[in-house]
Design a protein around this motif. Sequence first.
Motif, short mmCIF file in Angstrom:
data_model
loop_
_atom_site.label_atom_id
_atom_site.label_comp_id
_atom_site.label_asym_id
_atom_site.label_seq_id
_atom_site.Cartn_x
_atom_site.Cartn_y
_atom_site.Cartn_z
N SER A 3 16.73 4.75 -10.08
CA SER A 3 16.62 3.84 -8.82
C SER A 3 15.30 5.08 -8.77
O SER A 3 14.96 5.91 -9.35
CB SER A 3 17.34 5.72 -8.04
N PRO A 4 14.48 4.98 -7.93
CA PRO A 4 13.24 5.46 -7.64
C PRO A 4 13.12 7.30 -7.00
O PRO A 4 13.15 7.24 -5.98
CB PRO A 4 11.66 4.09 -6.81
N THR A 5 11.80 7.87 -7.53
CA THR A 5 12.29 8.92 -7.38
C THR A 5 10.73 9.34 -7.38
O THR A 5 10.43 10.18 -7.35
CB THR A 5 12.51 10.35 -8.45
N ALA A 6 9.56 8.42 -7.38
CA ALA A 6 8.43 8.97 -7.42
C ALA A 6 7.67 7.55 -6.47
O ALA A 6 8.15 6.19 -6.81
CB ALA A 6 7.19 9.12 -8.14
N ALA A 7 6.95 7.79 -5.24
CA ALA A 7 6.22 6.65 -4.73
C ALA A 7 5.68 5.02 -5.95
O ALA A 7 6.14 3.86 -5.72
CB ALA A 7 5.00 7.02 -3.90
N LYS A 37 1.12 -0.95 0.34
CA LYS A 37 -0.08 0.24 -0.20
C LYS A 37 0.92 1.13 0.14
O LYS A 37 1.55 1.18 0.70
CB LYS A 37 -0.97 0.33 1.19
N ILE A 38 0.11 2.36 -0.71
CA ILE A 38 0.96 3.41 -0.63
C ILE A 38 0.04 4.18 0.32
O ILE A 38 -0.81 4.57 -0.07
CB ILE A 38 0.91 4.44 -1.82
N LEU A 39 1.00 4.96 0.76
CA LEU A 39 0.40 5.67 2.28
C LEU A 39 0.85 6.87 2.09
O LEU A 39 1.81 7.43 1.93
CB LEU A 39 0.83 5.35 4.07
N ILE A 61 6.78 -5.28 -0.38
CA ILE A 61 7.39 -4.61 1.40
C ILE A 61 5.98 -4.03 1.91
O ILE A 61 4.73 -4.69 0.81
CB ILE A 61 7.74 -3.68 0.64
N PRO A 62 5.19 -4.32 3.00
CA PRO A 62 3.55 -4.12 3.47
C PRO A 62 3.39 -2.56 2.50
O PRO A 62 2.07 -2.38 2.37
CB PRO A 62 4.06 -3.91 5.39
N TYR A 63 4.52 -1.34 2.56
CA TYR A 63 4.25 -0.14 2.59
C TYR A 63 4.95 0.56 1.35
O TYR A 63 6.33 0.74 2.04
CB TYR A 63 3.52 0.99 3.25
N VAL A 64 4.65 1.66 1.33
CA VAL A 64 5.91 2.69 0.31
C VAL A 64 5.22 4.48 1.06
O VAL A 64 3.34 4.78 1.26
CB VAL A 64 5.59 2.23 -0.88
N LEU A 65 5.96 4.88 2.26
CA LEU A 65 5.15 5.96 2.57
C LEU A 65 6.02 7.18 1.35
O LEU A 65 6.72 7.06 0.81
CB LEU A 65 6.08 6.94 4.00
N ASP A 66 4.31 7.70 1.43
CA ASP A 66 4.63 8.63 -0.18
C ASP A 66 4.89 9.50 -0.02
O ASP A 66 4.14 10.89 1.39
CB ASP A 66 3.43 8.65 -0.91
N GLY A 67 6.26 10.62 0.21
CA GLY A 67 7.11 11.80 0.63
C GLY A 67 6.94 12.78 -1.53
O GLY A 67 7.12 14.05 -1.08
N GLY A 68 6.09 12.45 -1.72
CA GLY A 68 5.91 12.98 -3.58
C GLY A 68 7.37 13.13 -3.93
O GLY A 68 8.10 12.06 -4.13
N ASN A 69 7.58 13.68 -5.35
CA ASN A 69 8.82 13.27 -6.46
C ASN A 69 9.64 14.29 -5.28
O ASN A 69 9.54 15.32 -5.10
CB ASN A 69 8.51 14.39 -7.77
N CYS A 70 10.53 13.41 -5.44
CA CYS A 70 12.02 13.83 -4.80
C CYS A 70 12.49 14.79 -5.40
O CYS A 70 13.37 14.90 -6.69
CB CYS A 70 13.18 12.61 -5.01
N GLU A 71 13.01 15.57 -4.83
CA GLU A 71 13.62 17.08 -5.08
C GLU A 71 14.30 16.93 -5.58
O GLU A 71 14.95 17.59 -6.63
CB GLU A 71 13.57 18.40 -4.19
N ILE A 72 16.04 15.78 -5.18
CA ILE A 72 17.42 16.24 -5.72
C ILE A 72 17.02 15.54 -6.91
O ILE A 72 17.25 15.39 -8.41
CB ILE A 72 17.89 15.72 -5.26
N GLY A 73 17.16 14.63 -6.91
CA GLY A 73 16.45 13.38 -7.57
C GLY A 73 17.71 12.65 -8.28
O GLY A 73 17.23 11.27 -9.08
N VAL A 74 18.97 12.65 -7.45
CA VAL A 74 20.41 11.95 -7.74
C VAL A 74 20.55 11.30 -6.07
O VAL A 74 19.77 11.51 -5.58
CB VAL A 74 21.55 12.31 -8.71
#
Length: 334
Positions: free
Chosen positions: A148-152, A4-6, A163-176
């Motif tokens: 590498s993943p930069t979004a949930a 689940k994405i939380l 895995i049980p959860y992905v904690l969603d924090g939006g798109n990663c600002e830096i990205g690398v």
Amino acid sequence: MNTKILQPSDQNIQTCARVIQNGGVVAFPTETVYGLGADARNERAVREIFRVKGRPSDNPLIVHVYDAEQIEEVAQNISPAARKLMAQFMPGALTLVLEKKPNIPLCVTGGLSTVGVRMPSHPVCRSFLQACGVPVCAPSANTSTLPSPTAAAHVLRDLQGKIPYVLDGGNCEIGVESTILDMSGDTPRLLRAGGVSREALEKACGCRIENAAKSDRALCPGMKYKHYSPRANVLFSAYYSGMAEGIARCYDMLAQEGKRPVILCLDARVPAYGTRNVYAMGKDSGGYAHNLFASLRRADDDGFDTVIAEGVADTGVGEAIINRLVKSSGGQII
Ligand code: AMP
Ligand code: MG
């Protein structure tokens, strides 16, 4: 298991922290890329990270801490120079390699006596780490060898059911990923270019920062593996004044062979490629880095079989972009 994405509510952050405390693994956002975390002191939990990712066990993980106090729990004999960098760049996209304390198991460090330590600045990540109350070791939350993943959603695509959860924090600002600097020896050595520029580190250290020698590559075991590769074949252009013409020629040749290429380029050069397929990567290297991994994944989703990536100047975050694209392309430079 259904992953689940939380959304990052207080309650959901607590839920994810409890998974860590109970010896499980969850994916969490940072300002660089998403991480796949476990309690760094729990060997069984750490082994689960390697299993879920399909990661070789000699490729070490970075230990993520909430505050400076927690660094003292995982590292020892920290030099004054390292402390100065901690004060200046933490929280932020800098990982320092330090002498590890005995409570960090060797499975975290790929058998090394050193540990990579980072204090992320992403607010959701900070709340999560605070709630965990333990150091959280993590590699990027992708399947080994993929970008590498930069979004949930990227994490979900790779790790659904594992895995049980992905904690969603939006798109990663830096990205690398973070810059990795070895501070365990007499002089600082750059192990991986990343979100903090070499120039900024040189200014802070008051000296030139050299790369780790080729013979010291064992110090950074992760660097020997295939990395950041989408299904599409990646070609990477050198950065020079006639770059757009060179890339356009390469594109047309591939198209004539029946290939479906797409070009990664800075916004300002979109018109230079006419009607060819392009992804606009932003106005500068910062934008390029922010969009890089998402664009490699998007090329697969859009059915392109070849990515031709523009080169960038090797200053600032440009050095990290070049490093990732050289690896992603397997060294196919045009
Ligand atoms: P990832 O960002 O997913 O590649 O994972 C963390 C990377 O950090 C590894 O691939 C290593 O290159 C690096 N790393 C972590 N700990 C250490 C360490 N103790 N010494 C050298 N490099 C490290
Ligand atoms: Mg990784």
